[in-house]
Scaffold this motif. Structure first.
Motif, short mmCIF file in Angstrom:
data_model
loop_
_atom_site.label_atom_id
_atom_site.label_comp_id
_atom_site.label_asym_id
_atom_site.label_seq_id
_atom_site.Cartn_x
_atom_site.Cartn_y
_atom_site.Cartn_z
N VAL A 1 16.11 6.26 3.33
CA VAL A 1 15.75 6.66 1.98
C VAL A 1 16.21 5.49 1.02
O VAL A 1 15.27 5.51 0.13
N ALA A 2 17.03 4.66 1.15
CA ALA A 2 17.16 3.53 0.20
C ALA A 2 16.05 2.68 0.35
O ALA A 2 15.60 2.19 -0.88
N LEU B 1 13.05 3.52 1.15
CA LEU B 1 11.86 4.23 0.43
C LEU B 1 11.92 4.12 -1.30
O LEU B 1 10.84 3.97 -1.59
N LEU B 2 13.26 4.33 -1.41
CA LEU B 2 13.09 4.73 -2.84
C LEU B 2 12.91 3.35 -3.68
O LEU B 2 12.53 3.27 -4.63
N SER B 3 13.59 2.26 -3.08
CA SER B 3 13.44 0.73 -3.62
C SER B 3 11.86 0.31 -3.69
O SER B 3 11.40 -0.01 -4.56
N SER B 4 11.25 0.76 -2.66
CA SER B 4 9.92 0.21 -2.40
C SER B 4 9.06 1.19 -3.62
O SER B 4 8.08 0.64 -4.26
N ALA B 5 9.59 2.34 -3.50
CA ALA B 5 8.64 3.16 -4.79
C ALA B 5 8.87 2.80 -6.05
O ALA B 5 7.99 2.79 -7.12
N PHE B 6 10.27 2.37 -6.35
CA PHE B 6 10.60 1.68 -7.70
C PHE B 6 9.60 0.29 -8.07
O PHE B 6 9.66 0.21 -9.17
#
Length: 124
Positions: free
Chosen positions: A16-17, A19-24
């Motif tokens: 999840v971390a 995925l979120l960091s890549s999204a940001f």
């Protein structure tokens, strides 16, 4: 035999971390392409880290004020880092903690006055 099911929450957290960091990182890049914010120019592509264009010779001298501003920023940033935990726990620590923090703040204020008088905060 090792039970690997204990590591599943950690792996899920890392996934999840990631995925979120890549999204940001990548979603703003994609959004700027669709909104028209991506218009490269010479000004946008120029260097801005140190306030002046890069030279050909890396050993050339430049103004020491950049270092002074960075050092002053670090000093007063550390003051804020020490001030917050103290403010949270000052009522539990008592008058000695209050007095020691007042001494710390006075020392920083004297340092600021000294830097001000020496012209370290002047930018020409």
């Amino acid at each position: 035999m090792i039970d690997l099911s204990q590591y599943l929450p950690i792996l899920l957290f890392l996934g999840v971390a990631l995925l979120l960091s890549s999204a940001f990182v990548f979603l703003p890049m994609v959004a700027q392409r669709f909104t028209g914010a991506y218009k490269p120019s010479a000004e946008k592509l120029s260097e801005y880290e140190c306030g002046f264009p890069a030279f050909e010779d890396p050993r050339s001298q430049f103004d020491v004020r950049f270092y002074l501003v960075a050092i002053l920023f670090i000093i007063f940033d550390l003051e804020a880092a020490f001030l917050y935990p103290w403010a949270v726990s000052v009522f539990k620590l008592g008058w000695v903690a209050w007095a020691s923090m007042m001494v710390f703040i006075v020392e920083l204020a004297l340092g600021l006055v000294y830097a001000w008088k020496k012209g370290a905060l002047e930018w020409e």
